[in-house]
Design a protein around this motif. Structure first.
Motif, short mmCIF file in Angstrom:
data_model
loop_
_atom_site.label_atom_id
_atom_site.label_comp_id
_atom_site.label_asym_id
_atom_site.label_seq_id
_atom_site.Cartn_x
_atom_site.Cartn_y
_atom_site.Cartn_z
N VAL A 269 -8.83 -1.82 -14.91
CA VAL A 269 -8.69 -0.73 -13.95
C VAL A 269 -8.46 -1.22 -12.52
CG1 VAL A 269 -10.04 0.87 -15.36
CG2 VAL A 269 -11.20 -0.53 -13.63
N GLY A 270 -8.63 -2.52 -12.28
CA GLY A 270 -8.42 -3.05 -10.94
C GLY A 270 -8.36 -4.56 -10.97
N ILE B 72 -5.28 -6.82 -3.68
CA ILE B 72 -6.35 -6.02 -4.29
C ILE B 72 -5.70 -4.69 -4.68
CG2 ILE B 72 -7.16 -5.17 -2.06
CD1 ILE B 72 -10.02 -5.15 -3.30
N ALA B 73 -5.93 -4.27 -5.93
CA ALA B 73 -5.27 -3.06 -6.41
C ALA B 73 -6.12 -2.38 -7.46
CB ALA B 73 -3.90 -3.40 -6.99
N VAL B 74 -6.01 -1.05 -7.49
CA VAL B 74 -6.68 -0.23 -8.48
C VAL B 74 -5.61 0.59 -9.20
CG1 VAL B 74 -8.34 1.66 -8.83
CG2 VAL B 74 -8.81 -0.13 -7.13
N ALA B 75 -5.74 0.71 -10.51
CA ALA B 75 -4.79 1.50 -11.29
C ALA B 75 -4.77 2.93 -10.76
CB ALA B 75 -5.20 1.49 -12.76
N ASP C 254 1.41 -5.79 -13.41
CA ASP C 254 1.70 -4.38 -13.13
C ASP C 254 0.77 -3.83 -12.05
OD1 ASP C 254 -0.42 -4.67 -14.98
OD2 ASP C 254 -0.16 -2.63 -15.73
N LEU C 255 -0.50 -4.22 -12.09
CA LEU C 255 -1.45 -3.77 -11.06
C LEU C 255 -1.19 -4.48 -9.73
CD1 LEU C 255 -4.98 -3.36 -12.67
CD2 LEU C 255 -3.51 -1.63 -11.67
N LEU C 256 -0.96 -5.77 -9.78
CA LEU C 256 -0.71 -6.52 -8.54
C LEU C 256 0.51 -5.96 -7.81
CD1 LEU C 256 -1.48 -10.10 -9.88
CD2 LEU C 256 -2.90 -8.74 -8.32
N LEU C 257 1.49 -5.49 -8.56
CA LEU C 257 2.68 -4.89 -7.94
C LEU C 257 2.38 -3.57 -7.23
CD1 LEU C 257 5.28 -5.68 -10.73
CD2 LEU C 257 5.38 -6.49 -8.35
N GLU C 258 1.26 -2.95 -7.54
CA GLU C 258 0.84 -1.73 -6.83
C GLU C 258 0.57 -2.03 -5.35
OE1 GLU C 258 0.36 1.54 -7.84
OE2 GLU C 258 1.18 1.09 -9.81
N ALA C 259 0.09 -3.25 -5.07
CA ALA C 259 -0.27 -3.61 -3.70
C ALA C 259 0.77 -4.49 -3.02
CB ALA C 259 -1.62 -4.32 -3.68
N ASP C 260 1.57 -5.20 -3.81
CA ASP C 260 2.61 -6.08 -3.26
C ASP C 260 3.85 -5.88 -4.12
OD1 ASP C 260 4.32 -8.13 -2.49
OD2 ASP C 260 2.74 -9.65 -2.43
N PRO C 261 4.89 -5.25 -3.59
CA PRO C 261 6.05 -4.92 -4.41
C PRO C 261 6.96 -6.11 -4.76
CG PRO C 261 6.44 -4.22 -2.16
CD PRO C 261 5.01 -4.72 -2.22
N GLY D 147 -12.12 0.16 -5.86
CA GLY D 147 -11.59 -0.72 -4.82
C GLY D 147 -12.71 -1.28 -3.95
N THR D 148 -13.67 -0.44 -3.61
CA THR D 148 -14.80 -0.90 -2.79
C THR D 148 -15.60 -1.96 -3.54
OG1 THR D 148 -14.93 1.22 -1.66
CG2 THR D 148 -16.92 -0.14 -1.63
#
Length: 148
Positions: A45-46, A63-66, A14-21, A75-76
């Motif tokens: 959270v990330g 790389i993704a953050v909730a 679910d988080l990885l999909l935030e950065a790559d659909p 993220g940093t």
């Protein structure tokens, strides 16, 4: 916050999909990668994923953050962890791909990544659905690298 590697079977899709659909893309690269997660208490959270590509080069695949935890420096910290992990592995270069505009580009450049190539029409070729950010469609992908 704790950042630690997890088995790829426990990667937070679910988080990885935030950065790559593309779940298909994620599943393809997870098999050959290392996934790390950031947790606060019991909550993830990330996350980030890095992968060896050969000849002393690794690629930051994701790389993704909730969403509820963005803007807090997570993220940093994840990016710093990925850079340090690659350094500890003896990597000579860490690469990544990102869109040609948006906050992600600034985020990576602030960490020292430099543009090394442009992949024309990447998002048009490799994604079934158009990807928009701030009302603009992503078409080309920038390749960035951090040399060690």
């Amino acid at each position: 916050m704790l950042i630690k590697p997890v088995p790829n079977t426990e990667a937070p899709l679910d988080l990885l999909l935030e950065a790559d659909p593309s779940a298909d893309n994620i599943r393809r690269y997870l098999n050959r990668s290392t996934c790390c997660i950031a947790t606060v208490g019991e909550e993830t959270v990330g996350t980030y994923v890095i992968q060896p590509t050969g000849d002393g080069v690794y690629e930051l695949m994701n790389i993704a953050v909730a969403p509820a935890h963005r803007g807090k420096g997570i993220g940093t910290k994840l990016l710093e962890h990925a850079v340090n992990m690659a350094r500890e592995l003896g990597v000579r270069r860490l690469e990544l791909g990102t869109g040609t505009f948006g906050y992600q580009l600034t985020f990576y450049q602030r960490a020292g990544f430099r543009v090394v190539a442009v992949e024309r029409d990447h998002f048009l070729t490799y994604y079934d659905e158009p990807i928009f950010e701030n009302g603009i469609q992503h078409k080309d992908r920038l390749r960035l690298a951090l040399e060690y």
